[in-house]
Design a protein around this motif. Structure first.
Motif, mmCIF file in Angstrom:
data_model
loop_
_atom_site.group_PDB
_atom_site.id
_atom_site.type_symbol
_atom_site.label_atom_id
_atom_site.label_comp_id
_atom_site.label_asym_id
_atom_site.label_seq_id
_atom_site.Cartn_x
_atom_site.Cartn_y
_atom_site.Cartn_z
ATOM 1 N N ARG A 110 -30.406 29.596 -39.105
ATOM 2 C CA ARG A 110 -30.474 29.848 -37.684
ATOM 3 C C ARG A 110 -31.098 31.017 -37.346
ATOM 4 N N GLY A 111 -31.677 31.144 -35.855
ATOM 5 C CA GLY A 111 -31.845 32.201 -35.503
ATOM 6 C C GLY A 111 -33.444 32.106 -34.958
ATOM 7 N N ALA A 112 -33.991 33.124 -34.152
ATOM 8 C CA ALA A 112 -35.321 32.800 -33.930
ATOM 9 C C ALA A 112 -36.407 32.818 -34.776
ATOM 10 N N MET A 113 -37.264 31.849 -34.311
ATOM 11 C CA MET A 113 -38.370 31.619 -35.514
ATOM 12 C C MET A 113 -39.467 32.643 -35.213
ATOM 13 N N THR A 114 -39.994 33.051 -36.484
ATOM 14 C CA THR A 114 -41.004 34.216 -36.423
ATOM 15 C C THR A 114 -42.456 33.389 -36.180
ATOM 16 N N MET A 115 -43.589 34.167 -35.922
ATOM 17 C CA MET A 115 -44.714 33.523 -35.610
ATOM 18 C C MET A 115 -45.340 32.796 -36.809
ATOM 19 N N ALA A 116 -45.118 33.523 -38.093
ATOM 20 C CA ALA A 116 -45.520 33.105 -39.069
ATOM 21 C C ALA A 116 -44.838 31.542 -39.507
ATOM 22 N N GLU A 117 -43.790 31.607 -39.078
ATOM 23 C CA GLU A 117 -42.772 30.326 -39.267
ATOM 24 C C GLU A 117 -43.343 29.251 -38.432
ATOM 25 N N LEU A 118 -43.769 29.604 -37.302
ATOM 26 C CA LEU A 118 -44.395 28.822 -36.373
ATOM 27 C C LEU A 118 -45.622 28.037 -36.755
ATOM 28 N N LEU A 119 -46.510 28.990 -37.379
ATOM 29 C CA LEU A 119 -47.738 28.669 -37.859
ATOM 30 C C LEU A 119 -47.758 27.741 -38.963
ATOM 31 N N GLU A 120 -46.540 27.927 -39.774
ATOM 32 C CA GLU A 120 -46.562 27.001 -41.076
ATOM 33 C C GLU A 120 -45.856 25.609 -40.805
ATOM 34 N N LEU A 121 -45.570 25.296 -39.515
ATOM 35 C CA LEU A 121 -44.876 23.935 -39.159
ATOM 36 C C LEU A 121 -45.786 22.698 -39.656
ATOM 37 N N PRO A 122 -45.050 21.682 -40.046
ATOM 38 C CA PRO A 122 -46.084 20.487 -39.968
ATOM 39 C C PRO A 122 -46.216 19.922 -38.879
ATOM 40 N N PRO A 123 -47.110 18.863 -38.781
ATOM 41 C CA PRO A 123 -47.590 18.390 -37.539
ATOM 42 C C PRO A 123 -46.341 17.707 -36.551
ATOM 43 N N MET A 124 -45.070 17.315 -37.100
ATOM 44 C CA MET A 124 -44.132 16.921 -36.372
ATOM 45 C C MET A 124 -42.860 17.440 -37.134
ATOM 46 N N VAL A 125 -42.005 17.907 -36.271
ATOM 47 C CA VAL A 125 -40.531 18.346 -36.797
ATOM 48 C C VAL A 125 -39.383 17.628 -36.317
ATOM 49 N N ASN A 126 -38.382 18.073 -36.907
ATOM 50 C CA ASN A 126 -36.991 17.468 -36.459
ATOM 51 C C ASN A 126 -36.532 18.061 -35.322
ATOM 52 N N VAL A 127 -35.792 17.815 -34.349
ATOM 53 C CA VAL A 127 -35.144 18.315 -33.216
ATOM 54 C C VAL A 127 -34.663 19.530 -33.423
ATOM 55 N N THR A 128 -33.714 19.956 -34.490
ATOM 56 C CA THR A 128 -33.163 21.115 -34.811
ATOM 57 C C THR A 128 -34.008 22.172 -35.269
ATOM 58 N N THR A 129 -35.285 21.857 -35.635
ATOM 59 C CA THR A 129 -36.345 22.833 -35.983
ATOM 60 C C THR A 129 -36.915 23.195 -34.489
ATOM 61 N N ALA A 130 -37.271 22.205 -33.777
ATOM 62 C CA ALA A 130 -37.966 22.524 -32.241
ATOM 63 C C ALA A 130 -36.999 23.175 -31.732
ATOM 64 N N ALA A 131 -35.698 22.889 -31.751
ATOM 65 C CA ALA A 131 -34.683 23.829 -30.874
ATOM 66 C C ALA A 131 -34.694 25.346 -31.409
ATOM 67 N N ARG A 132 -34.853 25.395 -32.646
ATOM 68 C CA ARG A 132 -34.877 26.956 -33.090
ATOM 69 C C ARG A 132 -36.085 27.549 -32.548
ATOM 70 N N ALA A 133 -37.219 26.878 -32.721
ATOM 71 C CA ALA A 133 -38.614 27.417 -32.344
ATOM 72 C C ALA A 133 -38.301 27.691 -30.854
ATOM 73 N N LEU A 134 -37.703 26.971 -29.948
ATOM 74 C CA LEU A 134 -37.432 27.224 -28.645
ATOM 75 C C LEU A 134 -36.271 28.104 -28.273
ATOM 76 N N SER A 135 -35.666 28.668 -29.399
ATOM 77 C CA SER A 135 -34.461 29.601 -29.231
ATOM 78 C C SER A 135 -33.368 28.988 -28.394
ATOM 79 N N ILE A 136 -33.154 27.668 -28.603
ATOM 80 C CA ILE A 136 -31.981 26.848 -27.834
ATOM 81 C C ILE A 136 -31.133 26.299 -29.082
ATOM 82 N N GLY A 137 -29.720 25.829 -28.643
ATOM 83 C CA GLY A 137 -29.152 25.086 -29.884
ATOM 84 C C GLY A 137 -29.544 23.676 -29.681
ATOM 85 N N LYS A 138 -29.126 23.175 -31.295
ATOM 86 C CA LYS A 138 -29.393 21.734 -31.271
ATOM 87 C C LYS A 138 -29.007 20.742 -30.211
ATOM 88 N N ASP A 139 -27.667 21.105 -29.822
ATOM 89 C CA ASP A 139 -26.698 20.280 -28.935
ATOM 90 C C ASP A 139 -27.446 20.465 -27.756
#
Length: 84
Positions: free
Chosen positions: A18-47
């Motif tokens: 958990r925690g904020a996603m770095t720019m490097a992590e954002l750039l390494e994401l595949p074309p589609m991600v799960n909701v948990t990963t998207a939430a982390r990228a947006l700095s919100i909880g999965k719920d």
């Protein structure tokens, strides 16, 4: 492996880091991600993310796939101002 190993690594038991996603992590994401990963990228909880999806207020494109949902990484990048 260096001490700056990617925060995107899976933890024991299949848990995600958990925690904020770095720019490097954002750039390494595949074309589609799960909701948990998207939430982390947006700095919100999965719920919160799932509540926003259910209400139709999630700020990026969600792709329903049967009983699960995926999020388009390009939509995340656009919202966050990430340029490749």
């Amino acid at each position: 492996m260096s001490s700056s190993a990617s925060a995107a690594q899976e933890l024991p038991g299949g848990r995600e880091r958990r925690g904020a996603m770095t720019m490097a992590e954002l750039l390494e994401l595949p074309p589609m991600v799960n909701v948990t990963t998207a939430a982390r990228a947006l700095s919100i909880g999965k719920d919160t993310a799932y509540k926003l999806i259910k209400s139709g207020e999630f700020p990026v494109q969600v792709i329903p796939l049967g009983s699960t949902s995926k999020v388009a990484t390009a939509s995340l990048w656009e919202l966050l101002g990430v340029r490749r």
